[in-house]
Scaffold this motif. Structure first.
Motif, short mmCIF file in Angstrom:
data_model
loop_
_atom_site.label_atom_id
_atom_site.label_comp_id
_atom_site.label_asym_id
_atom_site.label_seq_id
_atom_site.Cartn_x
_atom_site.Cartn_y
_atom_site.Cartn_z
N VAL A 93 0.82 -1.21 0.00
CA VAL A 93 0.00 0.00 0.00
C VAL A 93 0.86 1.26 0.00
N SER A 94 2.04 1.19 0.62
CA SER A 94 2.89 2.38 0.75
C SER A 94 3.35 2.92 -0.59
N THR A 95 3.33 2.09 -1.63
CA THR A 95 3.78 2.55 -2.95
C THR A 95 2.69 2.40 -4.02
N ALA A 96 1.54 1.93 -3.64
CA ALA A 96 0.49 1.65 -4.63
C ALA A 96 -0.43 2.83 -4.89
N ASP A 97 -0.39 3.86 -4.04
CA ASP A 97 -1.30 5.01 -4.14
C ASP A 97 -2.76 4.57 -4.11
N LYS A 98 -3.03 3.54 -3.33
CA LYS A 98 -4.41 3.14 -3.08
C LYS A 98 -4.45 2.37 -1.78
N SER A 99 -5.54 2.51 -1.08
CA SER A 99 -5.69 1.85 0.21
C SER A 99 -5.85 0.35 0.03
N ILE A 100 -5.82 -0.35 1.14
CA ILE A 100 -5.99 -1.80 1.10
C ILE A 100 -7.36 -2.18 0.55
N PHE A 101 -8.33 -1.25 0.64
CA PHE A 101 -9.68 -1.55 0.18
C PHE A 101 -9.79 -1.52 -1.34
N GLN A 102 -8.83 -0.89 -1.99
CA GLN A 102 -8.76 -0.95 -3.45
C GLN A 102 -7.70 -1.96 -3.90
N HIS A 103 -6.68 -2.15 -3.06
CA HIS A 103 -5.57 -3.02 -3.44
C HIS A 103 -5.91 -4.50 -3.25
#
Length: 273
Positions: free
Chosen positions: A230-240
């Protein structure tokens, strides 16, 4: 609109998931229809980076600017420092300029409440204001706690990390007595837990050591690769990974946060004990 709640996520120990928690808690509250503002009060800018601003030190307007404006007595004209995230919440970025602000606060009158003055000027437009704190007990953290109604304390799931919580609790008690009598500990919760690190024993230890005087939350945030991403995905866990263990854990944490006011009113003991 109900009275906004201002919540700091704090622990003087680094690497316990403070920024990750602010991001995912705020995203989940937004999914629940709440109006959310996040403040990155850490000069490292980790939360700011998670939210897609990969070069926080190049941003023209950050929390450092508005805190400096409060110190100088400058009246705000709108709030251009507030940015909007694609997941439906707002945030104020932070960067290394906050370190200079922290040093300058030493000679400022009412230095512990500079951030509170800013928060009070913006919180009326939100249901929740979440403050991501740096891993220290310095002036920026004191400012964050002085501005807050509640503090959430993430504790890494090992015995030594749980013991390290005592100093922070002492700081919270001092702030409650001297600066911010409304401040309460909203809850202590475990992070970075896996099935091989005596999770159940640690949960029992935390509840045994602190549960008589502090609310220990039921939610336990697991150590997962997806959560680290999540720290590098630019999306929260709810989108990831919305169906994963981490997303479910943060949903549980959010439900407990939504009930914090109700739980606190029903408690007969608080930090003054």
């Amino acid at each position: 609109m109900a009275k906004p709640k201002v919540i700091s996520v704090a622990n003087q120990k680094g690497g316990v998931g403070k920024s990750t928690t602010v991001y995912n808690l705020g995203a989940c509250l937004a999914l629940d229809g709440k109006k959310v503002l996040m403040l990155d009060t850490d000069p490292q800018g980790d939360l700011t980076k998670m939210l897609g601003q990969r070069k926080p030190h190049d941003l023209p307007l950050t929390l450092a600017n508005v805190m400096s404006d409060v110190v100088s007595g400058k009246e705000p004209t709108g709030h251009p420092e507030i940015m909007h995230h694609h997941e439906g919440f707002d945030f104020v970025p932070g960067n290394r300029s906050l370190s200079a602000v922290e040093v300058s606060l030493v000679n400022v009158m009412s230095r512990e409440t500079v951030l509170r003055q800013y928060v009070d000027s913006v919180k009326r437009d939100y249901d929740y204001v979440l403050l991501d704190c740096r891993p220290s007990l310095g002036m920026l953290v004191i400012n964050a706690l002085s501005a807050s109604d509640y503090v959430l304390i993430p504790v890494q799931a090992d015995y030594l990390a749980a013991e390290d919580m005592t100093e922070l609790v002492g700081t919270v008690r001092s702030i409650q007595r001297q600066i911010n009598p409304r401040l309460k500990i909203g809850g202590v919760f475990l992070t970075m837990a896996n099935e091989t690190n005596f999770r159940k024993d640690i949960v029992a230890t935390v509840k045994s050591n602190f549960g008589k005087h502090l609310p220990v939350m039921d939610a336990v945030i697991p150590a997962t690769v997806r959560l680290a991403e999540v720290s590098t995905a630019d999306k929260s866990i709810f989108q990831h990974e919305p169906r994963g263990r981490a997303a479910e854990a943060y949903r549980s944490l959010t439900k407990e946060v939504l009930k914090i006011g109700e739980k606190q009113r029903s408690r007969t003991s608080d930090l003054s004990r």
